[in-house]
Design a protein around this motif. Structure first.
Motif, mmCIF file in Angstrom:
data_model
loop_
_atom_site.group_PDB
_atom_site.id
_atom_site.type_symbol
_atom_site.label_atom_id
_atom_site.label_comp_id
_atom_site.label_asym_id
_atom_site.label_seq_id
_atom_site.Cartn_x
_atom_site.Cartn_y
_atom_site.Cartn_z
ATOM 1 N N ALA B 27 0.835 -1.199 0.000
ATOM 2 C CA ALA B 27 0.000 0.000 0.000
ATOM 3 C C ALA B 27 0.871 1.251 0.000
ATOM 4 N N ASP B 46 -4.756 8.992 -7.345
ATOM 5 C CA ASP B 46 -5.860 8.183 -7.818
ATOM 6 C C ASP B 46 -6.397 7.299 -6.686
ATOM 7 N N ASN B 47 -7.554 6.709 -6.922
ATOM 8 C CA ASN B 47 -8.082 5.771 -5.925
ATOM 9 C C ASN B 47 -7.104 4.626 -5.735
ATOM 10 N N GLY B 48 -6.852 4.299 -4.482
ATOM 11 C CA GLY B 48 -5.940 3.195 -4.202
ATOM 12 C C GLY B 48 -4.483 3.607 -4.281
ATOM 13 N N ALA B 49 -4.211 4.905 -4.418
ATOM 14 C CA ALA B 49 -2.814 5.348 -4.508
ATOM 15 C C ALA B 49 -2.096 5.214 -3.172
ATOM 16 N N GLY B 50 -2.855 5.111 -2.092
ATOM 17 C CA GLY B 50 -2.232 4.955 -0.784
ATOM 18 C C GLY B 50 -2.337 6.189 0.090
ATOM 19 N N LYS B 51 -3.164 7.134 -0.296
ATOM 20 C CA LYS B 51 -3.277 8.373 0.460
ATOM 21 C C LYS B 51 -3.743 8.122 1.893
ATOM 22 N N THR B 53 -3.751 5.359 3.612
ATOM 23 C CA THR B 53 -2.768 4.589 4.364
ATOM 24 C C THR B 53 -1.637 5.502 4.824
ATOM 25 N N GLN B 94 -11.092 9.209 6.683
ATOM 26 C CA GLN B 94 -12.039 9.053 5.582
ATOM 27 C C GLN B 94 -13.359 8.463 6.083
ATOM 28 N N GLU B 181 -10.286 13.659 2.787
ATOM 29 C CA GLU B 181 -11.506 13.896 2.029
ATOM 30 C C GLU B 181 -12.626 14.464 2.899
ATOM 31 N N ASP B 259 -4.343 -2.405 -7.896
ATOM 32 C CA ASP B 259 -3.585 -2.238 -6.660
ATOM 33 C C ASP B 259 -2.701 -3.443 -6.405
ATOM 34 N N ARG B 261 0.128 -4.372 -6.417
ATOM 35 C CA ARG B 261 1.556 -4.126 -6.394
ATOM 36 C C ARG B 261 2.151 -5.170 -5.476
ATOM 37 N N ARG E 151 -11.090 -11.177 -4.881
ATOM 38 C CA ARG E 151 -10.769 -10.579 -3.576
ATOM 39 C C ARG E 151 -12.058 -10.167 -2.891
ATOM 40 N N GLN E 155 -11.511 -5.721 1.082
ATOM 41 C CA GLN E 155 -10.097 -5.398 0.938
ATOM 42 C C GLN E 155 -9.837 -4.346 -0.135
ATOM 43 N N GLY E 158 -11.878 2.492 -0.938
ATOM 44 C CA GLY E 158 -13.227 3.055 -1.038
ATOM 45 C C GLY E 158 -13.651 3.298 -2.481
ATOM 46 N N ALA E 185 -16.340 9.225 -3.768
ATOM 47 C CA ALA E 185 -15.005 8.829 -3.312
ATOM 48 C C ALA E 185 -14.050 8.629 -4.471
HETATM 49 N N1 LIG Z 1 -6.725 -3.256 5.490
HETATM 50 C C1 LIG Z 1 -6.341 -3.480 4.223
HETATM 51 N N2 LIG Z 1 -6.154 -4.740 3.780
HETATM 52 C C2 LIG Z 1 -5.750 -4.977 2.516
HETATM 53 N N3 LIG Z 1 -5.501 -4.026 1.610
HETATM 54 C C3 LIG Z 1 -5.658 -2.733 1.982
HETATM 55 C C4 LIG Z 1 -6.087 -2.401 3.302
HETATM 56 N N4 LIG Z 1 -6.164 -1.048 3.396
HETATM 57 C C5 LIG Z 1 -5.808 -0.578 2.188
HETATM 58 N N5 LIG Z 1 -5.497 -1.575 1.328
HETATM 59 C C6 LIG Z 1 -5.055 -1.450 -0.061
HETATM 60 O O1 LIG Z 1 -3.992 -0.504 -0.084
HETATM 61 C C7 LIG Z 1 -4.108 0.326 -1.215
HETATM 62 C C8 LIG Z 1 -4.127 1.780 -0.771
HETATM 63 O O2 LIG Z 1 -5.352 2.043 -0.087
HETATM 64 P P1 LIG Z 1 -5.744 3.485 0.461
HETATM 65 O O3 LIG Z 1 -7.023 3.369 1.174
HETATM 66 O O4 LIG Z 1 -4.587 4.062 1.184
HETATM 67 O O5 LIG Z 1 -5.961 4.281 -0.913
HETATM 68 P P2 LIG Z 1 -6.458 5.761 -1.109
HETATM 69 O O6 LIG Z 1 -5.397 6.455 -1.874
HETATM 70 O O7 LIG Z 1 -6.867 6.371 0.174
HETATM 71 O O8 LIG Z 1 -7.714 5.500 -2.053
HETATM 72 P P3 LIG Z 1 -9.156 6.260 -2.077
HETATM 73 O O9 LIG Z 1 -8.970 7.504 -2.837
HETATM 74 O O10 LIG Z 1 -10.018 5.287 -2.834
HETATM 75 O O11 LIG Z 1 -9.593 6.473 -0.665
HETATM 76 C C9 LIG Z 1 -5.368 -0.102 -1.954
HETATM 77 O O12 LIG Z 1 -4.979 -0.893 -3.039
HETATM 78 C C10 LIG Z 1 -6.146 -0.902 -0.954
HETATM 79 O O13 LIG Z 1 -6.838 -1.956 -1.602
#
Ligand SMILES: Nc1ncnc2c1ncn2[C@@H]1O[C@H](COP(=O)(O)OP(=O)(O)OP(=O)(O)O)[C@@H](O)[C@H]1O
Ligand SMILES: Nc1ncnc2c1ncn2[C@@H]1O[C@H](COP(=O)(O)OP(=O)(O)OP(=O)(O)O)[C@@H](O)[C@H]1O
Ligand SMILES: [Mg+2]
Ligand SMILES: [Mg+2]
Lengths: 319, 264, 350, 350, 264
Positions: B27, B46-51, B53, B94, B181, B259, B261, E151, E155, E158, E185
């Motif tokens: 992540a 982007d969505n899932g970029a890891g923000k 986390t 979030q 957000e 995602d 990775r 999956r 997991q 959002g 989102a």
């Molecule tokens: N508890 C978890 N278990 C497994 N994978 C996770 C978990 N939390 C996040 N991920 C994965 O880590 C990656 C980053 O997630 P994260 O929520 O940080 O993204 P984000 O940038 O905040 O996205 P968004 O804009 O959709 O909120 C994603 O691919 C997500 O599927």
């Protein structure tokens, strides 16, 4: 508890007349480990083993709770699988335990039953108190205690579906039949919980202030009944309980209980062990009776210190 | 809303080399940033970029596998929310991180309850009246109009709830406030309130870390923008002279919903 | 705190949170239910004897233990956990307490002969031993739940077996005999101003518990954790500490109840209390505490613990056969929760 | 369905959902645990008697009832509910079944005299009666949970009392005697190819249950409801029907188990099975089913039901006193769930 | 994206006089609307205006106290999701309404599972392979790139989850699709996918009901806009020639966060 040798073709030893003084492993399997009643039985069996001599080891098995077939059966099967030389067995249910005991006997394990009996005469012998007679004994004493008073009698039983205690209630009720001016209330169950027993006693006395006697079929009921009466300061109710563990004996001495039905559990254990070992060592026991009823003894404050009676009281642990 | 020049003071918060792996998903793979007092730093991606986390690691809500977070030069205990809160950080997550059964007032003061003065307070007795009054003042000050602060938060609409979380965070933060957000579910009026609140917070000299998908607003309010891609900070942009489509282009590496990775 | 513009106090509603409000109103509903039962049994039973002092005293004495367990469980459920080990803990605590009393009052040999020393000290030591045992079991639960992060259902199911086994090991499976009679005369069977001392103790402890839940940060954190553990954690609540705390409180209650148990009967009841855990749980749920956390009512739980006792006493008095009692108690439980749900509008149309 | 562009099949991973995958792997973990226990007891016990055919048969027979209850509970827990009434339902079903067998085989007077008619018919009628009773109780649970929207914990706690009471009323409080011996000889005590018939039945029924959960829409809906009832509802799942269904399945299993019970004992056990509910629940949880719904493993539950039976048998054989058995079983439960949690990474760092 | 002229066909969906009260809160007080085939009707309104409650009543997820919903002239059973689904309606709810433990494929086909052909299917046996393949085709067709459809949804991030919910709804709907803030989102790229999907859905002759706070996009895509205020439809606007600030002005009655519209 590893046993080294098992030579127990059914009746084979007896037929040979050959003696077998090797070490013996005997299991005493009860329905509820730790009850004073079974402690006394164990003491009897131990004493017999000591007198018989030779290396006889006694292991105490049994469910830690339950008093019923569903809890006892797995323990029985495990004990049988562990391969003792002989089994002193207290069946939780005459019918339910029959088949498994039968298959153990068929597989060559000599079994003597104590306390309760099996529905068929498959064991080597049975030593038991007569629960019906014990109930009747209590009824007799109850009639004596209440004298010519009129009123009601409350029967507290442990739990529906426990043949051992259910029979005591049955015997008591039968024994009271036809008593002038005494009415037997519907049997109440306290689920082995003194708190429930106390509540039942108190409420029954509220509803029926003319209760003159209470009979309870085990220790928890007596504890609760005594407590319930204490709470109401009701002194003139006669209380008779089954069994004679330390808690009950103390209550008898204190006067919160008026009489106890003591079972000869020490003697049951003693005689059962003797018979089993005699059989295992090839002595001829064919002349001995199959059914042995060990009489119950009524313990009252007056006779409780009489040595003949005192030996029926259950000890806290074997000396 | 004026676009401030990036302040020149030393950073209030620095995060260095944060990594976090969930099972097979990397992540975060070494994300770093720093924010200065009175600065609004936006994180886009982007969505899932890891923000989420990333900021969860910064706030102590997630324990990073590696990396360090410092506030005012002192390293925080990884994965300890208390440590971050003590250092003056507060956050809107979030998913808001409210206790739905508790009232608005109870949520605003959750873990920072006011005690009664004197012996009763030392025995742990709460000063409900003071908390209620301060909550009212807070809401009033922010221009938020929630009629009944004693309603359980679960009975509020999504937007109302988000506003409560924002109010809680800005009232707590003394050094850094982190907003993930904060306007996602908000209408025009409430969004405006939140943006004004961010501006006011920045004016108080507090560092603001803002995650938002609303790029026009981000360009308007942020002093700097970091773009995250695939779990790391890809680049930083100055909002001055930058357009939304510039930022979008930066955000989009290939297959960003992907995602997977996978770890090595 | 950011506090701009000291706005005029615009309180339109009294400063009582909805959670507390529901708590209180459920309590009154439960009070009404108990009173209704009492009236019904008074009318149905002979000569209004149900409301005689002795009967009410008896009901009070018999509810005390359950009430303590209920207070503890209200905390645990409020925090979104469950404690199945309360009854087993009660038994273990009572056994340790009984053994301690015996030891302090001169040993069991002397006791068997009816000789007792240090009456007051023995009582104090017994109470302390019960409390310590109860708290230790509770702490064990709390640590397993928080450190090993095992579900509390599993942990306390395990602890239930462990505590039961320990009680049996300590006693050898037989109830502890020969406890000093002073236990009963000074506490268990005593009444002050007509109120049985065990009930008095349970009510006082319960009121302290209610105050802790409603008025302290710990109580508020308990409900926050039950409402959303992850939300509470990120809002700064020390979730582990709070969770361990509720289990210790539950253990403490079981410990006190265990001590009261031996003062009632003058002996232990190691085979009894098999239904106590479920009875206490039912009472807590009827009393308005949510099984899923976030909402708890100590007062509701306290009042609701009278329901099983009143029902048993009433049925016996009215002459409902004991087989039908189980059925009736089951029906009452379901009906009470159903009506309460309708009343609170929780079961109302989606 | 909108299906545009018949894209090439780009499956990169086998078509096994993660839920199923975890289910399977927990099952293997439980299998490993059971095998380890068996090996340990074989070594520690006398002369490797633990793995003797008779002992393994006995363990199998003793696990059969628990296994059936576990299968039913896996459905109920998977759907996010709980069924505390399974053991009471078992007892009630066994009682009704026994009465039916007696009636069909010529009445109790003839039975007391040892005369029995219609052996095969009596068995079939008994099984049917047990199943119908079990399903009715399950349906009652399901309807209360779905129509009155009462929490399933409360409903089934109530039903537990009701079923227990009914069993006592039906029997008058005494176990039903004089059942035809053919019950035991033809089913309860019989073995086919060395496998006890009760175990065979339980395994077959369990496998059907596993297939239903994994391969049918009903099974999928069960997990969806457990995962998010409101989500499933709005996705079009008939939540009420599914929920009622899982309770009926749980009742069905209790009914079959009740019938097997009388074939084992040749009588009823109305005072027994007080620990069966918690034992079955533990097994289901150890087996990898979530207490909170959404994840269930029938195979895991089936294997895990051997754990309490193997432990009890092993401890007796090794000579661990019965008091220590409670302690050991508690510790094993906690440890098993803990290790499984670590293994699955659920307890891993936040 | 072209702004279509409002189609002249008769309405696919009509909602008339919907009312819903929660305790003291009148969430809906007589809201009505109608949508035609191939039309995108946007609902805008402040937070707490009752938008989600309105569409929940339309979809059968909430039982209205009063009022009626018709699809193709036939009245739906109030509070029955099955009735709405059978009539060809599908929805994305604000909270997505997914089963978090189930996989993406399982969620897409939840309650519309495909059975194996023949006897096995009649016994209830699922055709997992077919469902998996159709899901892949669906995702591919929409341009969504989720690498592993097995999956569990919990997991996913959002945004990824929201995309799954949109895919499910558009694949199911045959007459009406309802979208409650489907892009809240989402990042730029995913938002674009969703908007393209809406356009494609409209082209297929399906009526689209869209709730969104993103007014610029709403003005771009909608054929008509209804403005909700205080639980009722306040007015309707034609997006042509209307600006964002016009709409905001319409949305804002006074104290809109104030949801204490107490019953009588
Ligand atoms: N508890 C978890 N278990 C497994 N994978 C996770 C978990 N939390 C996040 N991920 C994965 O880590 C990656 C980053 O997630 P994260 O929520 O940080 O993204 P984000 O940038 O905040 O996205 P968004 O804009 O959709 O909120 C994603 O691919 C997500 O599927
Ligand atoms: N279950 C409920 N219980 C009590 N009040 C509710 C409930 N659901 C909604 N409300 C109230 O009804 C009103 C309308 O809520 P709704 O969710 O429909 O608003 P919305 O227009 O969708 O808002 P948002 O833009 O924030 O999503 C709000 O005041 C809300 O607090
Ligand atoms: Mg995020
Ligand atoms: Mg909404």
């Amino acid at each position: 508890s590893c046993s080294t040798q098992t030579t127990n073709e059914p009746g084979a030893a007896a037929a040979d007349g050959g003696s077998n003084d090797g070490p013996l492993e005997i299991s005493l399997l009860t329905t509820y480990n730790g009850l004073p009643f079974y402690t006394a039985m164990q003491c009897g069996a131990q004493d017999a083993a000591a007198e018989l001599g030779g290396e006889i080891s006694l292991s105490n098995d049994g469910p830690s709770r339950g008093m019923n077939a569903a809890d006892q059966l797995p323990v029985l099967e495990s004990v049988v699988s562990s391969g003792p030389d002989g089994l002193i067995f207290v069946p939780a249910d005459p019918q339910a335990m029959l088949a498994p005991v039968k298959s153990a006997i068929d597989a060559g394990l000599p079994v003597v039953t104590t306390d309760a009996t099996l529905a068929e005469e498959v064991a080597l012998a049975q030593f038991h108190g007569d629960n019906l007679a014990g109930g009747a004994l209590a009824a007799e004493e109850m009639l004596r205690l209440v004298g010519d008073a009129t009123g009601k009698i409350l029967v507290l039983d442990n739990r529906p579906g426990l043949p051992i205690t259910n029979e005591r209630a049955e015997g008591f009720i039968a024994g009271m039949e036809g008593a002038e001016g005494l009415e037997i209330l519907e049997t109440q169950y306290y689920e082995d919980d003194p708190n429930q027993a106390a509540t039942i006693v108190q409420s029954s006395l509220q509803a029926n202030p003319d209760i003159v006697g209470i009979f309870t079929t085990s220790e928890a009921g007596a504890t609760g009944a005594a407590n319930g009466l204490q709470g109401l300061a009701a002194e003139d109710v006669a209380v008779i309980a089954y069994d004679a563990g330390p808690v009950l004996v103390r209550a008898l001495r204190d006067g919160t209980i008026d009489a106890l039905v003591a079972q000869g559990s020490y003697k049951q254990g003693y005689d059962a062990m003797t018979r089993l070992v005699q059989h295992l060592r090839g002595e001829d026991v064919s002349g001995e009776p199959f059914d042995n009823v060990v009489d119950n003894v009524l313990v009252t404050p007056e006779n409780m210190d009489d040595p003949e009676v005192a030996k029926f009281l259950y000890p806290e642990s074997c000396s | 809303m004026s676009i401030n020049a990036a302040p020149t003071s030393s950073p209030v918060l620095t995060a260095t080399g944060l990594r976090k792996t969930y099972g097979h998903v990397k992540a975060l793979r070494g994300a770093s940033l720093e924010v200065r007092a009175g600065e609004v730093l936006a994180i886009v991606g982007d969505n899932g970029a890891g923000k989420s986390t990333f900021i969860s690691c910064i706030c102590g809500a997630v324990t990073p596998d590696e990396g360090e977070v410092r506030i005012d030069g002192t390293a925080l205990e990884p994965g300890s929310i208390a440590s971050a809160m003590d250092a003056g950080l507060a956050a809107v997550y979030q998913d808001l991180a409210v206790a739905p059964h508790l009232s608005v007032v109870e949520n605003i003061f959750l873990s920072t309850e006011l005690k009664k003065p004197g012996l009763l307070g030392r025995l742990g007795m709460l000063d409900r009246r003071a908390m209620r009054q301060k909550s009212e003042e807070l809401m009033h000050g922010l221009g938020i109009d929630l009629p009944n602060l004693d309603r359980p938060v679960e009975q509020l609409s999504g937007g109302q709830r988000q506003v409560v979380a924002v109010a809680r965070a800005v009232s707590r933060a003394s050094r850094v406030v982190v907003l993930d957000e904060p306007t996602a579910a908000l209408g025009a009026k409430q969004s405006k309130i939140v943006l004004d609140t961010i501006e006011a917070t920045r004016q108080r000299g507090i560092a603001v870390l803002l995650i938002s998908h609303d790029l026009p607003r981000v360009l308007e309010i942020a002093d700097r923008i970091v773009v995250m891609r695939l779990g790391a900070v890809a680049t930083e942009v100055d909002p001055r002279g930058t357009t939304v489509s510039d930022v979008v282009a930066l955000m989009l590496g290939e297959t960003s919903l992907n995602d997977e990775r996978r770890a090595s | 705190m950011t506090t701009t513009a000291p706005a005029k106090n615009q309180t339109r509603h009294p400063a009582v949170s909805a959670a507390t409000f529901t708590g209180i109103s459920t309590t009154w509903y439960v009070v009404a239910a108990v009173v209704t039962l009492i009236i019904a049994f008074t009318i149905a039973g002979p000569e209004a004897r149900f409301v005689s002092l002795t009967n009410l005293q008896a009901i009070g004495r018999n509810s005390a233990g359950l009430m303590l367990l209920g207070v503890g469980l209200a905390f645990v459920l409020g925090a979104g956990h469950i404690d199945l080990s309360v009854a087993a803990n009660l038994v273990l605590s009572s056994v340790v307490s009984a053994k301690t009393v015996l030891a302090v009052s001169g040993g069991s040999a002397a006791a068997a002969a009816g000789e007792y020393a240090n009456g007051g000290l023995a009582i104090a030591a017994g109470l302390a031993a019960g409390i310590v045992t109860g708290c230790l079991v509770g702490m064990f639960n709390g640590l397993l739940v928080t450190r090993l992060r095992i579900n509390s259902f599993v942990v306390t199911l395990g602890t239930m077996g462990i505590a039961t086994g320990l009680a049996q090991v300590v006693t050898g499976g037989a109830n502890v005999p020969y406890l000093p009679p002073v236990l009963q005369s000074a506490i268990g069977m005593r009444a002050v101003l007509g109120v049985p001392v065990p009930l008095l103790i349970a009510v006082l402890v319960g009121l302290v518990g209610a105050a802790v839940l409603a008025w302290t940060a710990f109580g508020r954190h308990t409900l926050a954790v039950g409402s959303s553990a992850s939300g509470a954690r990120r809002a700064g609540v020390r979730v582990e500490l709070t969770t361990t705390g509720v289990f210790v409180i539950s253990g403490l209650m079981a410990g006190i109840a265990g001590f009261l148990d031996i003062t009632r009967f003058g002996t232990t009841a190691i085979a009894g209390h098999e239904t106590s855990m479920l009875a206490a749980l039912s009472a807590v749920i009827i009393g308005g505490t949510s099984l899923f956390g976030g909402r708890a009512s100590i007062s509701g739980a306290m009042v609701a613990t009278f329901i099983p006792t009143v029902l048993l006493a009433g049925f016996v008095m009215v002459g409902v056969g004991s087989f039908y009692q189980n059925i009736a108690i089951g029906l009452v439980l379901i009906t009470a929760v159903w009506i309460d749900g309708i009343r609170r509008g929780q079961l109302a149309p989606r």
